[in-house]
Design an enzyme around this catalytic site. Structure first.
Site, PDB file in Angstrom:
ATOM      1  N   LEU A 139       0.934  -1.177  -0.099  1.00 25.19           N
ATOM      2  CA  LEU A 139       0.290   0.094   0.014  1.00 25.19           C
ATOM      3  C   LEU A 139       0.614   1.451  -0.054  1.00 25.19           C
ATOM      4  O   LEU A 139       1.860   1.211   0.642  1.00 25.19           O
ATOM      5  CB  LEU A 139      -0.995   0.120   1.269  1.00 25.19           C
ATOM      6  CG  LEU A 139      -1.696  -1.245   1.359  1.00 25.19           C
ATOM      7  CD1 LEU A 139      -2.880  -1.234   2.432  1.00 25.19           C
ATOM      8  CD2 LEU A 139      -2.684  -1.220   0.182  1.00 25.19           C
TER       9      LEU A 139
ATOM     10  N   HIS B 194      -3.614   4.571  -2.090  1.00 22.22           N
ATOM     11  CA  HIS B 194      -4.531   3.370  -1.132  1.00 22.22           C
ATOM     12  C   HIS B 194      -5.166   4.374  -0.046  1.00 22.22           C
ATOM     13  O   HIS B 194      -6.079   3.985   0.201  1.00 22.22           O
ATOM     14  CB  HIS B 194      -3.856   2.059  -0.933  1.00 22.22           C
ATOM     15  CG  HIS B 194      -3.449   1.455  -1.706  1.00 22.22           C
ATOM     16  ND1 HIS B 194      -2.195   1.113  -2.265  1.00 22.22           N
ATOM     17  CD2 HIS B 194      -3.969   0.547  -2.891  1.00 22.22           C
ATOM     18  CE1 HIS B 194      -1.754   0.368  -3.200  1.00 22.22           C
ATOM     19  NE2 HIS B 194      -3.008  -0.046  -3.715  1.00 22.22           N
TER      20      HIS B 194
ATOM     21  N   GLU C 264      -8.714   6.132  -9.609  1.00 21.10           N
ATOM     22  CA  GLU C 264      -8.938   6.617 -10.912  1.00 21.10           C
ATOM     23  C   GLU C 264      -7.647   6.293 -11.870  1.00 21.10           C
ATOM     24  O   GLU C 264      -7.484   6.411 -13.038  1.00 21.10           O
ATOM     25  CB  GLU C 264      -9.037   8.156 -11.149  1.00 21.10           C
ATOM     26  CG  GLU C 264     -10.669   8.298 -10.822  1.00 21.10           C
ATOM     27  CD  GLU C 264     -10.803   9.921 -11.088  1.00 21.10           C
ATOM     28  OE1 GLU C 264     -10.096  10.588 -11.173  1.00 21.10           O
ATOM     29  OE2 GLU C 264     -12.029  10.174 -10.969  1.00 21.10           O
TER      30      GLU C 264
END
Ligand code: PAF
Length: 285
Positions: free
Chosen positions: A35, A39, A151
């Site tokens: 991560l 995240h 995105e």
């Protein structure tokens, strides 16, 4: 409350059923771990919108093709647990492959045709079916009201949105903005593969997106003219091997004759070992 790590479907379901029985809403953040701040931004968004947040860490074999980096995909559970806890995650779901796919190869898969076919789908023809299948499964396991996705993987987001619409999942898909390094490189777990030299070259993708956006801002409406400008910039960087550039409709990911409405610029290039992807959007009135 402190984060609780759970690795079986049965236990997670039991804990989340209790949340729902008490009237609580669950938000889910599916990840493959390793991560980073991108995240964390999804987790913080989930924290703000839901009573309980579950993040999942599962390196999903179904979405890797032969020869891709499944075996050496970077992993760091201790760091991930700290990051998730600091971002407000309540439950971290870390199932094994056997827990997720106990019967061996899955016979039931979810394919979102058309949206999956172009761009990433050309070099990774089985990838999005693997993603859609595991996300469907994770939605069924976690029962979220909201599901959070970056995105950065714009085509993945479009595939998941379409799957949720087509199959009437009772989940609102929330797309969160790309988080970037200071020099513009989009954060990705795979950036760890870049050598120092390649890392310096990698922001050329952001540069190409900026050049495309500037052309549109200057009135260019021909998608081929915009992508030619973007491609020339990437091709000027010796360490980057361009895969594709595209100027597409943000919902269908199809290339229009003339750019209008919600437009997304997509780009993918090999920079050393990792294949980097990036994108940005603009609304043309
Ligand atoms: O974006 C990812 O990390 C993965 O594709 C996802 C959505 C967690 C599915 O494995």
């Amino acid at each position: 409350m402190p984060i609780t790590t759970i690795s079986t479907i049965a236990e997670l379901r039991e804990r989340l059923d209790r949340v729902r029985a008490d009237g609580g809403q669950v938000g889910a953040v599916p990840t493959m771990g390793y991560l980073h701040d991108g995240h964390a931004s999804l987790m913080r968004a989930a924290r703000a919108d839901n009573d309980v947040v579950v993040a999942t860490i599962f390196v999903n074999p179904l979405q890797f093709a032969e020869g891709e980096d499944l075996d050496d995909y970077p992993r760091s559970l201790d760091h991930d647990t700290e990051l998730a806890e600091a971002a407000g995650v309540d439950f971290l779901f870390t199932p094994s492959v056997d827990e997720m796919y106990p019967f061996g190869p899955v016979l039931t898969t979810v394919t979102v045709s058309e949206v999956s076919a172009g761009w990433e789908g050309i070099t990774r023809p089985t990838h999005f079916a693997g993603v859609a299948t595991v996300v469907a499964k994770l939605f069924n396991i976690t029962g979220p009201v909201h599901g959070y996705f970056g995105e950065k993987d714009f085509q993945q987001l479009a595939v998941i949105r379409r799957m949720v619409d087509d199959l009437s999942f009772p989940v609102t898909v929330v797309g969160c903005p790309i988080v970037r390094e200071e020099d513009g490189l989009a954060m990705s777990s795979r950036n760890v593969y870049l050598t120092a030299e390649q890392r310096e070259a990698a922001p050329v993708l952001r540069g190409a997106l900026d050049a495309g956006l500037a052309a549109i801002d200057g009135g260019e409406r021909d998608p081929n003219a915009v992508t030619a400008i973007m491609a020339a910039l990437v091709e000027s960087e010796a360490l980057a091997e361009l895969d594709y550039v595209a100027a597409v409709d943000a919902a269908t990911l199809a290339t229009p004759d003339r750019l209008s409405g919600e437009v997304r610029l997509l780009i993918a290039a090999q920079v050393g070992k990792p294949r980097l992807i990036d994108n940005d959007g603009v609304t043309i009135h």
